[in-house]
Design a protein around this motif. Structure first.
Motif, PDB file in Angstrom:
ATOM      1  N   ASN A 140      13.930   7.551  -1.957  1.00 18.47           N
ATOM      2  CA  ASN A 140      15.387   7.671  -1.900  1.00 18.47           C
ATOM      3  C   ASN A 140      16.091   6.504  -1.219  1.00 18.47           C
ATOM      4  N   GLN A 141      15.501   5.993  -0.123  1.00 12.95           N
ATOM      5  CA  GLN A 141      16.228   5.010   0.681  1.00 12.95           C
ATOM      6  C   GLN A 141      15.683   3.590   0.586  1.00 12.95           C
ATOM      7  N   GLY A 142      14.457   3.417   0.111  1.00 10.34           N
ATOM      8  CA  GLY A 142      13.917   2.073  -0.018  1.00 10.34           C
ATOM      9  C   GLY A 142      13.480   1.441   1.281  1.00 10.34           C
ATOM     10  N   VAL A 143      13.388   2.228   2.354  1.00  5.48           N
ATOM     11  CA  VAL A 143      12.906   1.687   3.629  1.00  5.48           C
ATOM     12  C   VAL A 143      11.414   1.385   3.548  1.00  5.48           C
ATOM     13  N   GLN A 367      -0.843   7.644   5.484  1.00  4.89           N
ATOM     14  CA  GLN A 367      -1.350   7.087   6.740  1.00  4.89           C
ATOM     15  C   GLN A 367      -0.765   5.735   7.120  1.00  4.89           C
ATOM     16  N   ALA A 368      -0.221   4.971   6.163  1.00  2.69           N
ATOM     17  CA  ALA A 368       0.355   3.673   6.518  1.00  2.69           C
ATOM     18  C   ALA A 368       1.293   3.202   5.420  1.00  2.69           C
ATOM     19  N   VAL A 369       2.517   2.850   5.800  1.00  2.00           N
ATOM     20  CA  VAL A 369       3.496   2.288   4.875  1.00  2.00           C
ATOM     21  C   VAL A 369       3.919   0.916   5.374  1.00  2.00           C
ATOM     22  N   ILE A 370       4.423   0.099   4.460  1.00  2.00           N
ATOM     23  CA  ILE A 370       5.021  -1.186   4.810  1.00  2.00           C
ATOM     24  C   ILE A 370       6.524  -1.038   4.633  1.00  2.00           C
ATOM     25  N   THR A 371       7.281  -1.435   5.631  1.00  2.00           N
ATOM     26  CA  THR A 371       8.728  -1.231   5.605  1.00  2.00           C
ATOM     27  C   THR A 371       9.457  -2.476   5.107  1.00  2.00           C
ATOM     28  N   ASP A 372      10.760  -2.290   4.838  1.00  2.00           N
ATOM     29  CA  ASP A 372      11.559  -3.408   4.362  1.00  2.00           C
ATOM     30  C   ASP A 372      11.889  -4.396   5.465  1.00  2.00           C
ATOM     31  N   ASN A 373      11.451  -4.144   6.693  1.00  2.00           N
ATOM     32  CA  ASN A 373      11.572  -5.138   7.760  1.00  2.00           C
ATOM     33  C   ASN A 373      10.473  -6.187   7.688  1.00  2.00           C
ATOM     34  N   ALA A 374       9.421  -5.911   6.931  1.00  2.00           N
ATOM     35  CA  ALA A 374       8.270  -6.814   6.858  1.00  2.00           C
ATOM     36  C   ALA A 374       8.585  -8.018   5.987  1.00  2.00           C
ATOM     37  N   LYS A 375       8.214  -9.186   6.440  1.00  2.00           N
ATOM     38  CA  LYS A 375       8.272 -10.394   5.641  1.00  2.00           C
ATOM     39  C   LYS A 375       6.931 -10.576   4.926  1.00  2.00           C
ATOM     40  N   ASN A 376       6.985 -11.016   3.687  1.00  2.00           N
ATOM     41  CA  ASN A 376       5.764 -11.271   2.923  1.00  2.00           C
ATOM     42  C   ASN A 376       4.783 -10.095   2.976  1.00  2.00           C
ATOM     43  N   PRO A 377       5.135  -8.953   2.405  1.00  2.00           N
ATOM     44  CA  PRO A 377       4.253  -7.785   2.414  1.00  2.00           C
ATOM     45  C   PRO A 377       2.881  -8.048   1.812  1.00  2.00           C
ATOM     46  N   GLU A 378       2.790  -9.065   0.954  1.00  2.00           N
ATOM     47  CA  GLU A 378       1.492  -9.372   0.346  1.00  2.00           C
ATOM     48  C   GLU A 378       0.454  -9.753   1.406  1.00  2.00           C
ATOM     49  N   VAL A 379       0.903 -10.357   2.505  1.00  2.00           N
ATOM     50  CA  VAL A 379      -0.038 -10.705   3.584  1.00  2.00           C
ATOM     51  C   VAL A 379      -0.594  -9.433   4.223  1.00  2.00           C
ATOM     52  N   ILE A 380       0.274  -8.484   4.479  1.00  2.00           N
ATOM     53  CA  ILE A 380      -0.154  -7.228   5.106  1.00  2.00           C
ATOM     54  C   ILE A 380      -1.113  -6.484   4.180  1.00  2.00           C
ATOM     55  N   CYS A 381      -0.791  -6.446   2.884  1.00  2.00           N
ATOM     56  CA  CYS A 381      -1.687  -5.770   1.937  1.00  2.00           C
ATOM     57  C   CYS A 381      -3.065  -6.415   1.936  1.00  2.00           C
ATOM     58  N   ARG A 382      -3.100  -7.746   1.921  1.00  2.00           N
ATOM     59  CA  ARG A 382      -4.408  -8.420   1.930  1.00  2.00           C
ATOM     60  C   ARG A 382      -5.121  -8.244   3.256  1.00  2.00           C
ATOM     61  N   TRP A 383      -4.356  -8.114   4.343  1.00  2.60           N
ATOM     62  CA  TRP A 383      -4.967  -7.882   5.659  1.00  2.60           C
ATOM     63  C   TRP A 383      -5.713  -6.546   5.652  1.00  2.60           C
ATOM     64  N   PHE A 384      -5.080  -5.493   5.110  1.00  2.00           N
ATOM     65  CA  PHE A 384      -5.768  -4.207   4.994  1.00  2.00           C
ATOM     66  C   PHE A 384      -6.919  -4.290   4.001  1.00  2.00           C
ATOM     67  N   ASP A 385      -6.736  -5.012   2.922  1.00  2.00           N
ATOM     68  CA  ASP A 385      -7.804  -5.159   1.934  1.00  2.00           C
ATOM     69  C   ASP A 385      -9.037  -5.776   2.577  1.00  2.00           C
ATOM     70  N   ASN A 386      -8.837  -6.764   3.421  1.00  2.00           N
ATOM     71  CA  ASN A 386      -9.962  -7.373   4.139  1.00  2.00           C
ATOM     72  C   ASN A 386     -10.590  -6.385   5.110  1.00  2.00           C
ATOM     73  N   ALA A 387      -9.766  -5.545   5.753  1.00  2.00           N
ATOM     74  CA  ALA A 387     -10.293  -4.544   6.684  1.00  2.00           C
ATOM     75  C   ALA A 387     -11.187  -3.542   5.978  1.00  2.00           C
ATOM     76  N   PHE A 388     -10.992  -3.359   4.663  1.00  2.00           N
ATOM     77  CA  PHE A 388     -11.769  -2.385   3.905  1.00  2.00           C
ATOM     78  C   PHE A 388     -13.077  -2.949   3.366  1.00  2.00           C
ATOM     79  N   GLU A 389     -13.348  -4.230   3.562  1.00  2.00           N
ATOM     80  CA  GLU A 389     -14.637  -4.787   3.154  1.00  2.00           C
ATOM     81  C   GLU A 389     -15.756  -4.090   3.930  1.00  2.00           C
ATOM     82  N   LEU A 390     -16.936  -3.992   3.329  1.00  2.00           N
ATOM     83  CA  LEU A 390     -18.005  -3.152   3.857  1.00  2.00           C
ATOM     84  C   LEU A 390     -18.282  -3.373   5.334  1.00  2.00           C
TER      85      LEU A 390
END
Length: 544
Positions: A140-143, A367-390
């Protein structure tokens, strides 16, 4: 998953990734729009391989040192706010992470203040989020930012997780977007259950109870005798429960109608509303009788986690509902079974049963959202992706590879951490590895080869309860978009009312045996919107 909902935080403890098969929307995601107004697909990659001049699209580190940071809000019990694997991820990625940690008991209030003020973190995570918030602040709000296109473009591990059976459907909101980092894990079939002190049983000369009558007799013996053996026959508290996860209503299963904390029950494989049933009333009447006899902790509805744990650590509890006995006893697990046993499902000869929490896995979609205050959300997504490596997942779940876990030809071997120095044991303890209310991942069924495996209390619980568990679990659901605001108000009001009235009936402030007062309680449920609440949750019947 306390300092969270222990249920659920410790659930996170054993979480180790999973195949999942839960129902959900089958809509597909639309094009995600970046906070700057451009689409994910329109991001530019320069000659150095950087996306938008910041993120290296492939490999590690993710960014140049000192060029990117983000903040995470979450609930956690950590006193220091320092986590071993966060330091490791800093070394791997060059990304700086600012943690904003609050105890579970205060995190929800603080999060609401942050969201209302606009001064919220780049990532909001933990047990404080729920479906209503995803729909309100995401749809609804895009936050909260849609993430599915970031995942597809930059996150192969997260994409692999989403492609597990049923996971993408479970994660996808009714508008077709995915707003959260997936948290998929093996899980216990039984979360919270009563644990009984077998040493106390022996001290009072009683056998393990098998019926509610025998259970009440045991609690009387605990109260009237020096069950804990400290010379004071008056300090014993026969029964209590985790303040954040009371699950008192679960004991309605002993009377034939297994229930969850929302008042939903299962009868003949059908989900019903059981919070207004005669069975639930029978349970409350029984509990009120024991409360008046002094068999139940007088502070059961008023104490906080610290008080509950403090009493347990002083050996004052004979029985308590908990995720695990160490939560209140202070007795840490060893290779041998401790003095607490799983209290068996009672009255099984008369149909006594217990609610199945999961089918052995869980998909936590809030469990975790990225908000519209974040710059370059792609970095955060890849940071979690790396955390999920075995091996990073191993570090978050068990301990860092090369220090606590070692890779051998036959698999990963975990050492006995007691061989480490006290300082290393503290630094590498489970709660100090990773904020355990945030997503992590291990492949389903992954097992370490333990040097000295600890006694598996949860496995013992599952084995004891399996014959008496409901075959079904209560299915998950998404709130229809046109009913978000209405449902959010109803759900909060009904949940608060259900818990408040439960406390008043058990403590005797309301007379559970008075037909008028019981009917007033039921009328109150309907007045708050019970029928609309049931419709959204897909519950068609009220149990008699």
């Amino acid at each position: 998953m306390k300092k969270k909902t222990v249920a659920l935080l410790l659930a996170a403890a054993m979480c180790a990734g999973s195949l999942a098969g839960c129902g959900g929307s089958d809509t597909t995601g639309a094009e995600a729009v970046a906070p700057d107004g451009g689409s994910v697909q329109s991001a530019e990659v320069d000659e150095s391989g950087k996306v938008n001049g910041v993120l290296y699209k492939e490999g590690l580190p993710l960014v140049d040192e000192g060029t990117y940071s983000f903040s995470i809000f979450c609930d956690d019990s950590s006193e220091s706010g320092e986590f071993y694997m966060l330091d490791e991820f800093k070394k791997q990625t060059n990304v700086d992470v600012e943690m904003r940690i609050f105890p579970y008991e205060t995190a929800t209030e603080r999060l609401n203040l942050d969201l209302n003020s606009g001064d919220y973190a780049d990532v909001i995570g933990g047990w404080t989020l729920n479906d209503s918030m995803i729909l309100t602040y995401g749809v609804n709000q895009g936050v909260f930012v849609p993430l599915e296109d970031y995942f597809a473009e930059y996150c192969p591990k997260i994409t692999e997780i989403l492609d597990l059976p049923g996971v993408r459907e479970e994660m996808t909101a009714p508008d077709g977007h995915i707003y959260t980092i997936p948290y998929v894990c093996d899980d216990t079939t039984v979360g919270y259950a009563p644990y009984i002190n077998s040493r106390w049983l022996e001290n009072v000369g009683m056998d393990m109870p098998e019926t509610t009558e025998e259970f009440e007799a045991v609690l009387k013996a605990f109260k009237e005798q020096d069950a804990n053996g400290n010379g004071d026959p008056n300090d014993e508290i026969p029964f209590s429960t985790d303040p954040n996860n009371k699950h008192i209503e679960a004991m309605a299963g002993w009377f034939g109608l297994p229930m969850n904390k929302y008042g939903e029950g299962i009868v003949n494989s059908e989900v019903v509303y059981a919070g207004a049933s005669s069975t639930y009333r029978e349970l409350l009447s029984w509990l009120n009788s024991m409360y008046e006899q002094g068999l139940i902790d007088l502070e059961i509805f008023t104490q906080d986690s610290a008080t509950w744990e403090g009493k347990g650590n002083r050996d004052l509890y004979g029985v308590s509902i908990a995720y695990g006995s160490s939560e209140f006893s202070g007795i840490q697990a060893t290779t041998e079974k401790g003095e607490f046993d799983v209290l068996p499902v009672l009255n099984t000869d008369k149909g006594g049963s217990w609610m199945r929490d999961t089918n052995g896995f869980s998909v936590y979609r809030t469990q975790a959202v990225i908000t519209d205050n974040a710059k370059n959300p792609e970095v955060i997504c890849r940071w979690f992706d790396n955390a999920f490596e075995l091996e990073n997942g191993i570090g978050c779940n068990r301990g860092p590879v090369g220090t606590v876990v070692y890779k051998e030809e036959d698999g990963y071997h975990a050492i006995d951490t007691k061989t480490l120095s006290e300082e290393e044991q503290e630094k590498l303890s489970w709660g100090n590895l990773w904020p355990q209310s945030l997503p992590k991942y291990m492949p389903s069924g992954f097992k370490y080869i333990e040097a000295n495996p600890l006694y598996d209390e949860k496995k013992a619980l599952e084995e004891a309860y399996e014959p008496y568990l409901t075959k079904e679990t209560v299915p998950s659901f998404w709130i229809p978009l046109d009913k978000i605001d209405r449902y959010s108000d109803i759900a909060t009001a009904i949940n608060d009312y259900f818990n408040q009235q439960q406390a008043m009936f058990v403590s005797g402030e309301l007379d559970i045996d008075d037909d008028t007062q019981w009917q007033n309680y039921i009328d109150g449920l309907y007045a708050l919107g019970l029928e609309d609440w049931m419709e959204v949750r897909g519950v068609e019947k009220v149990a008699e």
